[in-house]
Design an enzyme around this catalytic site. Structure first.
Site, PDB file in Angstrom:
ATOM      1  CG  ASN A  69       6.501 -45.774 -26.542  1.00  0.00           C
ATOM      2  OD1 ASN A  69       7.709 -45.962 -26.542  1.00  0.00           O
ATOM      3  ND2 ASN A  69       5.792 -45.775 -27.651  1.00  0.00           N
ATOM      4  CD  GLU A 128       6.118 -38.162 -22.802  1.00  0.00           C
ATOM      5  OE1 GLU A 128       5.777 -39.358 -22.901  1.00  0.00           O
ATOM      6  OE2 GLU A 128       5.999 -37.348 -23.733  1.00  0.00           O
ATOM      7  CB  CYS A 130      -0.070 -37.167 -25.150  1.00  0.00           C
ATOM      8  SG  CYS A 130      -0.266 -38.008 -23.572  1.00  0.00           S
TER       9      CYS A 130
HETATM   10  N1  THU Z   1       3.778 -41.564 -26.960  1.00  0.00           N
HETATM   11  C1  THU Z   1       4.599 -41.339 -25.882  1.00  0.00           C
HETATM   12  O1  THU Z   1       5.144 -42.274 -25.292  1.00  0.00           O
HETATM   13  N2  THU Z   1       4.781 -40.055 -25.502  1.00  0.00           N
HETATM   14  C2  THU Z   1       4.288 -38.980 -26.144  1.00  0.00           C
HETATM   15  O2  THU Z   1       4.552 -37.882 -25.716  1.00  0.00           O
HETATM   16  C3  THU Z   1       3.462 -39.141 -27.329  1.00  0.00           C
HETATM   17  C4  THU Z   1       3.086 -40.523 -27.686  1.00  0.00           C
HETATM   18  C5  THU Z   1       3.602 -42.941 -27.395  1.00  0.00           C
HETATM   19  C6  THU Z   1       2.244 -43.529 -27.186  1.00  0.00           C
HETATM   20  C7  THU Z   1       2.223 -44.618 -28.232  1.00  0.00           C
HETATM   21  O3  THU Z   1       2.849 -45.772 -27.703  1.00  0.00           O
HETATM   22  C8  THU Z   1       3.091 -44.081 -29.354  1.00  0.00           C
HETATM   23  O4  THU Z   1       3.846 -43.025 -28.795  1.00  0.00           O
HETATM   24  C9  THU Z   1       2.302 -43.559 -30.557  1.00  0.00           C
HETATM   25  O5  THU Z   1       1.327 -42.680 -30.152  1.00  0.00           O
END
Ligand code: THU
Length: 139
Positions: free
Chosen positions: A42, A55, A93
């Site tokens: 992320n 992802e 998500c």
């Molecule tokens: N996040 C992801 O990278 N993937 C997911 O499947 C869920 C959430 C990240 C987004 C944000 O940077 C942090 O997790 C908190 O929501």
């Protein structure tokens, strides 16, 4: 498919996550049909809506290499102080599920949610995004 190796790659990817706001780091490892692994993490932003999930980072990296056929993705996530084993699974998500839907067969693509290399759950995209809208709906 070597699931443990895919999870290890996700754990490795997560180390580079840029998550100064949520302090929740996520790593993903995307397996192509020809056996390559693309890592993603992320990448947050001070303007929160510009954050990108692990992802999608993995998918977009792979797409930039002209990869279009995917078998599976492993995902790990947790507060930044967690290192290689995690308290909870991190399910993708809704936006990431929809991105997967664009490029993957929902009945075949596997999503591996891991707490560690030996503790994981496996779902098809169809299980996590049932009755979805995809490219063929536009025909
Ligand atoms: N996040 C992801 O990278 N993937 C997911 O499947 C869920 C959430 C990240 C987004 C944000 O940077 C942090 O997790 C908190 O929501």
């Amino acid at each position: 498919m070597d699931i443990k190796n895919l999870i290890s790659s996700a754990v490795e990817a997560r180390k580079s996550a840029y998550a100064p706001y949520s302090k929740f780091k996520v790593g993903a490892a995307l397996l192509t049909s020809n056996g390559k692994i693309y890592k993603g993490f992320n990448i947050e932003n001070s303007a929160y809506s510009a954050c990108n999930c692990a992802e999608r980072t993995a998918f977009f990296r792979a797409m930039c290499d002209e990869e279009k056929n995917f078998e599976a993705i492993a995902i790990v996530g947790g507060p930044e102080y967690e290192m290689s084993s995690f308290k909870s699974y991190t399910p993708p998500c809704g936006v990431c599920r929809q991105v997967m839907r664009e490029f993957c067969n929902p009945n075949k693509f596997e999503i591996i949610l891991a707490k560690s290399v030996s503790d994981y759950e496996q779902f098809t995209l169809e299980q996590l995004l049932p009755n979805s809208f995809g490219p063929e709906n536009l025909n």
